[in-house]
Design an enzyme around this catalytic site. Sequence first.
Site: not given
Length: 535
Positions: A428, A350
């Site tokens: 997430d 990420d």
Amino acid sequence: MGLPGLLGLLLLLHLSQINASRGILRSVAVGDAAKARDYCITYNSSWTTLPTTYLNATFYKMLNLSTVWLCSQSEVPSTGLQDKAVVVLPGNCSILEKASLAQKNNAKMLLLASKEGLIRISESRSNYQNLTIPIAYVRYGDIVSMAEVLGEDIAVTMYSPAFPLFDYSLLVIFLISVFTVALGGYWSGLSEMEDLRPSPTVHESEGQKKKDENVTFTPVTVILFVVICCVMLLLLYYFYNWLVYVIIAVFCLASAMSMFNCLSALIKIIPYGRCRVALYSRSAEVRLIFLAAFCIALSVTWAVFRNEDRWIWILQDILGIAFCLNFIKTLRMPNFKACVILLGLLLLYDVFFVFITPFFTKNGESIMVEVAAGPSGKSEKSGESYVEVPAESQATYEKLPVVIRVPRLEYSAMTLCDMPMSLLGFGDIIVPGLLVAYCKRFDVRSSSSSIYFISCTIAYAVGMVLTFVILMVMKMGQPALLYLVPCTLLTSSVIAWRRKEMKKFWNGGSYEIMEQTDNAVNEENIITGEAQEAP
């Protein structure tokens, strides 16, 4: 659904919130301030800072040159561009070349009348460091409408309304994410209890089938999976226009199956309506057939109306929650070691694709942002003129359906552009949710009164709050895993260390196997020793 389908969709599930740079073009009729209209624009906030209101902004007389490209000095009218807000067509040369030429001729503003809809401005300014003129895209149809409503003598200015101090859509996203993680972990724990419960011989095959529905990640599989994520993200970056439809198709299939799994788990609790019908060599409950049809209908409805921003976000969120719940329940982490590897690698993934890749891309945008926001729409048209092309009020670009979306109702002024959304990537929710689910299963196996599950869920909630606080302070999208991963991993580690169960927590099921093997060996040694001592 199977592991290949899940792998195909998870690669982009942790795309973080992307804030589009939207603004308002305030237009008034010269000599009649009562005649005014607002229109949507897109601009690059890193290039231009707009005032939050038009009240103290400077208005400039608009000069409509939407029949030329403004790529050379010969296209500048004899009257000049002095103190004008110039409207030109995009294409034939870069927007920075147009802006440089307009600034050289003392224009105060450059508006690009786009017939392709509102476009994100994302070009490299390395060769145009001295460029200060504000640049924005406006719809070509709005320029035409402006002249019809206000006349030919128009003055304009640009502004961008301030975000509210607190965005209530973030509260909704917080509740959705924490609820999904907690429920997914709890459901995984119930599944673990069913697996541990002794089953009668008659239902042995059914119990084996339930176990086969679950997929277990090993550390080697985790590493391979992250490599696949990187490759697929790069493929999407270069071939977005084709692969986006593959992702949409996979999401439709996966969300329908996930919704069916979630609702069927509830329906099976109800002791009524269990009549069955024969289908070929098998039989099925009628209520489950209707449920399958309902889930397919929901998925198809979303696919058909996926670009209707005003209401389709509700259906996407429902399907997304079902998808996340089913994923957390189905995909099992064997031990804490695999959780650390998965969360750690995805955190690096990420951060790399959000913060590092801008140093390698031509336009200075991160690969993650480019893929999340979709095509920039920089279509360099060729031809004599745009006049012959019908004016389009708005063009729709396909977006990846991998986020929870909640409209920002507080930001009402920006509804001129579209319905502003607060976004949270499915990843997430799912990636930390796999750790929460492991904690719940560990609680079940070790009879630890849900201490790991509750602590990890609270840590996830704290990580989400931290993400939102930093989001509001920095006023830009954040990679949520940057805050969620440390919070959940550290909390789980501290609990295991305090309870003196770190070795067992780290090795998971393999520790139990080793422990059982050691006990069996000790018992065998004891029996052998007793036999040798016997006369």
